[in-house]
Design an enzyme around this catalytic site. Structure first.
Site: not given
Ligand code: RIB
Length: 297
Positions: A179, A10, A239, A39-40, A235, A206-207, A12
């Site tokens: 989570n 993504n 991940d 996330k990936g 953010t 994850t907490l 962001d």
């Molecule tokens: O987990 C955070 C991510 O969630 C962000 O980077 C956003 O792109 C969404 O995928």
């Protein structure tokens, strides 16, 4: 040992706000920044930064040069990332002064993975490799089924949570990363079907500021506290935790405790910088942090 990560990419679009807006309210952001996320890709960057070997499988659109350049610059190869017609996925992210966030994603190219692309990526796997996936791409059920048919281990982070997708593959997954919210949703979805027994998969929960917990299929339980830091942007912290954990755990599941501690340190450093992927710390930085906080051993 390689982790094949079938994951989202993504752009962001991040707006810093004093506080989150209420429904119907208009607020001015005090800053705006564009970062690499998804996330990936955040998880792939965390695996690579932690010394793991990752192959990212995903898709970007005709506008994808910016994202591809950043992915490569963060140490992740881009040769299994397809170019598709749909625009690159993006996320609108609000971050408030408490470092909390609200995220809306638009899947775009992330929803255009093809079965051919999945097969081609899986054909490069060798015994012992792992497959990792989240819920931000299409074909999640097919990815898990094909990975298991190829004899690979599967780690699954069912985010954003979708009960139907998660339940469809639960019995095939080796490691399930959730989570607290997702853990509750999953429990409720299973209970509604009359399933009350624990899941067979190893469970990584994850907490947030409370750390994380790893529950093995045999009921063994490891707990890792979070390191106390002052976050500016959370953010991608989950991940980072998962990617850093997998980089170590997939090499040697017997050293899960060390993997959890490393992951907690990586996440503690990541939340102290702005952005998702770009804030993920290199291994040397994590090791220096651990040496300072818990000693060299
Ligand atoms: O987990 C955070 C991510 O969630 C962000 O980077 C956003 O792109 C969404 O995928």
């Amino acid at each position: 040992m390689t982790i094949l990560n079938f994951g989202s990419i993504n752009v962001d679009l991040v707006y810093a706000l004093a506080r989150m807006p209420q429904p119907g309210e208009t607020l001015s952001a005090h800053s705006f920044q564009k970062f690499l996320g998804g996330k990936g890709v955040n998880q792939s960057v965390a695996i690579a930064a932690s010394g793991g070997h990752v192959r990212h499988v995903g898709a970007v659109g005709p506008d994808g040069d910016w994202a591809l350049a950043r992915i490569a610059a963060l140490g992740v190869a881009t040769d299994h990332i397809a170019r598709v017609e749909q625009a690159t996925g993006h996320a609108i992210i609000f971050v408030d002064e408490q470092a909390e966030n609200m995220i809306v994603i638009q899947g775009g190219a992330n929803q255009a993975l093809s079965l051919e692309q999945i097969d081609a990526a899986l054909a490069t796997a060798v015994p012992g490799d792992w497959v990792l996936l989240q819920n931000e791409t299409n074909l999640t059920i097919e990815i898990v089924q094909k990975a298991k048919a190829a004899g690979l281990k599967v780690a699954y982070s069912p985010a954003p949570f979708d009960a139907e997708k998660a339940l469809a593959v639960l019995d095939l997954v080796d490691l399930l990363a959730v989570n607290q919210y997702e853990a509750g949703e999953l429990r409720a979805a299973r209970r509604a079907l009359g399933h009350t027994a624990p899941v067979d998969a190893t469970l990584l929960v994850t907490l947030g500021s409370e750390g994380a917990e790893l529950v093995s299929g045999d009921g063994r339980n490891l707990r890792q506290a979070a390191f106390k830091v002052t976050p500016v942007d959370t953010t991608g912290a989950g991940d980072t935790f998962l990617g850093a954990f997998l980089a170590h755990y997939t090499q040697n599941p017997d050293r899960a405790k060390t993997a959890l501690r490393y992951a907690a340190a990586a996440a503690a450093l990541q939340v102290q910088s702005h952005g998702a992927a770009v804030a993920i710390p290199a291994k040397q930085k994590v090791e220096a942090f651990l040496a300072e906080r818990v000693g060299a051993g």
